[in-house]
Motif scaffolding. Sequence first.
Motif, PDB file in Angstrom:
ATOM      1  N   ALA A 153       0.884  -1.358   0.100  1.00  0.00           N
ATOM      2  CA  ALA A 153       0.227   0.085   0.090  1.00  0.00           C
ATOM      3  C   ALA A 153       0.795   1.259   0.081  1.00  0.00           C
ATOM      4  N   ARG A 154       2.054   1.341   0.859  1.00  0.00           N
ATOM      5  CA  ARG A 154       2.685   2.280   0.928  1.00  0.00           C
ATOM      6  C   ARG A 154       3.418   2.717  -0.371  1.00  0.00           C
ATOM      7  N   ILE A 155       3.892   1.842  -0.959  1.00  0.00           N
ATOM      8  CA  ILE A 155       4.554   1.957  -2.476  1.00  0.00           C
ATOM      9  C   ILE A 155       3.542   2.254  -3.699  1.00  0.00           C
ATOM     10  N   ALA A 156       2.426   1.679  -3.724  1.00  0.00           N
ATOM     11  CA  ALA A 156       1.362   1.868  -4.609  1.00  0.00           C
ATOM     12  C   ALA A 156       0.768   3.213  -4.326  1.00  0.00           C
ATOM     13  N   LEU A 157       0.527   3.729  -3.218  1.00  0.00           N
ATOM     14  CA  LEU A 157      -0.009   4.945  -3.061  1.00  0.00           C
ATOM     15  C   LEU A 157       0.963   6.007  -2.737  1.00  0.00           C
ATOM     16  N   SER A 158       2.060   5.735  -2.774  1.00  0.00           N
ATOM     17  CA  SER A 158       3.116   6.781  -2.514  1.00  0.00           C
ATOM     18  C   SER A 158       2.902   7.727  -1.315  1.00  0.00           C
ATOM     19  N   GLN A 159       2.697   6.998   0.009  1.00  0.00           N
ATOM     20  CA  GLN A 159       2.560   7.768   1.173  1.00  0.00           C
ATOM     21  C   GLN A 159       2.500   6.501   2.187  1.00  0.00           C
ATOM     22  N   PRO A 160       3.035   7.096   3.576  1.00  0.00           N
ATOM     23  CA  PRO A 160       2.782   6.427   4.575  1.00  0.00           C
ATOM     24  C   PRO A 160       1.341   6.251   5.130  1.00  0.00           C
ATOM     25  N   ALA A 161       1.092   5.393   6.144  1.00  0.00           N
ATOM     26  CA  ALA A 161      -0.130   5.376   6.590  1.00  0.00           C
ATOM     27  C   ALA A 161      -0.578   6.797   7.358  1.00  0.00           C
ATOM     28  N   GLU A 162      -1.574   7.184   7.266  1.00  0.00           N
ATOM     29  CA  GLU A 162      -2.150   8.377   7.809  1.00  0.00           C
ATOM     30  C   GLU A 162      -2.208   8.076   9.266  1.00  0.00           C
ATOM     31  N   ALA A 163      -2.861   6.913   9.596  1.00  0.00           N
ATOM     32  CA  ALA A 163      -3.167   6.680  10.758  1.00  0.00           C
ATOM     33  C   ALA A 163      -3.098   5.125  11.104  1.00  0.00           C
ATOM     34  N   ILE A 164      -2.811   4.569  12.039  1.00  0.00           N
ATOM     35  CA  ILE A 164      -2.860   3.088  12.447  1.00  0.00           C
ATOM     36  C   ILE A 164      -3.508   3.017  13.760  1.00  0.00           C
ATOM     37  N   ASN A 165      -4.673   2.224  13.784  1.00  0.00           N
ATOM     38  CA  ASN A 165      -5.600   2.188  14.728  1.00  0.00           C
ATOM     39  C   ASN A 165      -5.937   0.681  15.335  1.00  0.00           C
ATOM     40  N   LEU A 166      -5.872   0.714  16.661  1.00  0.00           N
ATOM     41  CA  LEU A 166      -6.430  -0.488  17.603  1.00  0.00           C
ATOM     42  C   LEU A 166      -7.771  -0.388  17.814  1.00  0.00           C
ATOM     43  N   TRP A 167      -8.550  -1.561  17.704  1.00  0.00           N
ATOM     44  CA  TRP A 167      -9.944  -1.777  17.916  1.00  0.00           C
ATOM     45  C   TRP A 167      -9.842  -2.830  18.896  1.00  0.00           C
ATOM     46  N   LEU A 168     -10.715  -2.635  20.046  1.00  0.00           N
ATOM     47  CA  LEU A 168     -10.836  -3.943  21.033  1.00  0.00           C
ATOM     48  C   LEU A 168     -12.313  -3.674  21.726  1.00  0.00           C
ATOM     49  N   ALA A 299      -8.570  -6.048  16.481  1.00  0.00           N
ATOM     50  CA  ALA A 299      -7.969  -5.712  14.920  1.00  0.00           C
ATOM     51  C   ALA A 299      -7.304  -4.503  15.076  1.00  0.00           C
ATOM     52  N   VAL A 300      -6.666  -4.448  14.014  1.00  0.00           N
ATOM     53  CA  VAL A 300      -5.837  -3.135  13.625  1.00  0.00           C
ATOM     54  C   VAL A 300      -6.191  -2.578  12.091  1.00  0.00           C
ATOM     55  N   ASN A 301      -6.099  -1.300  11.993  1.00  0.00           N
ATOM     56  CA  ASN A 301      -6.324  -0.874  10.699  1.00  0.00           C
ATOM     57  C   ASN A 301      -5.324   0.353  10.380  1.00  0.00           C
ATOM     58  N   TYR A 302      -4.905   0.493   8.924  1.00  0.00           N
ATOM     59  CA  TYR A 302      -4.095   1.115   8.469  1.00  0.00           C
ATOM     60  C   TYR A 302      -4.932   2.085   7.390  1.00  0.00           C
ATOM     61  N   TRP A 303      -4.702   3.381   7.865  1.00  0.00           N
ATOM     62  CA  TRP A 303      -5.643   4.500   6.863  1.00  0.00           C
ATOM     63  C   TRP A 303      -4.465   5.059   6.155  1.00  0.00           C
ATOM     64  N   TYR A 304      -4.860   5.169   4.861  1.00  0.00           N
ATOM     65  CA  TYR A 304      -4.120   5.998   3.505  1.00  0.00           C
ATOM     66  C   TYR A 304      -5.218   6.747   3.167  1.00  0.00           C
ATOM     67  N   ASP A 305      -4.580   8.237   3.028  1.00  0.00           N
ATOM     68  CA  ASP A 305      -5.612   9.151   2.515  1.00  0.00           C
ATOM     69  C   ASP A 305      -5.957   8.779   0.876  1.00  0.00           C
ATOM     70  N   MET A 306      -7.097   9.133   0.809  1.00  0.00           N
ATOM     71  CA  MET A 306      -7.570   8.709  -0.616  1.00  0.00           C
ATOM     72  C   MET A 306      -7.137   9.647  -1.639  1.00  0.00           C
ATOM     73  N   GLU A 307      -7.044   9.548  -2.763  1.00  0.00           N
ATOM     74  CA  GLU A 307      -6.666  10.544  -4.081  1.00  0.00           C
ATOM     75  C   GLU A 307      -7.976  11.022  -4.457  1.00  0.00           C
ATOM     76  N   PHE A 308      -8.167  12.185  -4.281  1.00  0.00           N
ATOM     77  CA  PHE A 308      -9.357  13.087  -4.747  1.00  0.00           C
ATOM     78  C   PHE A 308      -9.353  13.451  -6.174  1.00  0.00           C
ATOM     79  N   ALA A 309      -8.019  13.423  -6.664  1.00  0.00           N
ATOM     80  CA  ALA A 309      -7.949  13.896  -8.363  1.00  0.00           C
ATOM     81  C   ALA A 309      -8.249  12.509  -9.192  1.00  0.00           C
ATOM     82  N   GLY A 310      -8.784  12.806 -10.238  1.00  0.00           N
ATOM     83  CA  GLY A 310      -9.296  11.864 -11.130  1.00  0.00           C
ATOM     84  C   GLY A 310     -10.839  11.778 -10.919  1.00  0.00           C
TER      85      GLY A 310
END
Length: 346
Positions: A153-168, A299-310
């Motif tokens: 995801a980091r390589i494809a989206l050219s960015q690190p995760a915006e947030a990493i969250n834990l859910w319990l 669970a754990v999730n990684y959020w990557y900003d979406m691309e608004f262009a296109g």
Amino acid sequence: MKDPLQDLIQAYHELNAAVVEELWEEPSALEFMRYVAKNRPFVVRQAAIDWRAVERWDAGYLRKEMAGKEVNVAVTPLGNADAVVESPSGSKIFVEPFETSEPFDSFLDAVQASSSKGANDTSNARYAQTQNDNLRNEYSSLYRDVPADIPFARIALSQPAEAINLWLGNDRSVTSLHKDNYENIYVQIRGQKQFVLMPPIEMPCVNEQLLGKGRYATTSEKETQARSDEELIIERDANAEPVPVAIWDPDLPNQNPTPYSHLAQALRVTLQEGDLLYLPSLWYHKVSQSVGEEGFVCAVNYWYDMEFAGQHWVTSSLVRDVYWEEEMKVRYPDLDLDEEGSDEVD
């Protein structure tokens, strides 16, 4: 005359299978980008089976690593955080949870005790769900047990995760149908998660309404705390702007439908421990869960900003605008929508 929204939804379903594609190995960055371009989900079975979190996060380990630490906890009477609630007068309101801070030990004790009671539990439900990059902050002692990023995801989206969250939490907490402006990589650590997914094109099906906001509150003098057996009340926020909220539930198709709801083809997928789900941006999702052997689900999730262009964002916005214009014609047949600014609706 044909209905363009109905044609659009039907054409989408003709071109896209009503399944979540299953993979048995992580995609490359190029393969992942193809799913992002199509805005389609997939699940990778056992992708995280070798993560330290999957190997180590039992109750004893979590208590040891989080000893002495306070965590933010969402408290609701029925596990319905960030959900639509009907008031005694019949009006609907979007209600956020009561939030409190408590020792992690106490929080996990309450979650496990609630699970042991099963359907007989009438106490307030507790859930860790702050969604504010909490794994790198209040749960930082656990952060080393998960990857710092998802490489494809980091390589494809050219960015690190915006947030990493834990859910319990446990079975009682259900996340109602909603969407996020993120590319979401979701990894199951303990227990199971059941996802119901709907693509952005099905916006006309979910009956989004502009609702006022409120929050659960305690009736005690100690406003920062809430006992398990304490009644919570809803306090309306008179100053908050109304928020668009989906009030149709694909699991209750006959309640609050729109003329398009019958066209929906909700996708369903269950995540087992070690499974990874790609949840594309703007997809509606409802999430329920089942606890593991020790009475909690994590669970754990990684959020990557979406691309608004296109085209993705503007197309989704166009569907919403067309739907709302048709909705206004039904609700206010005498309203002149052709002349900008000629009429206003309260």
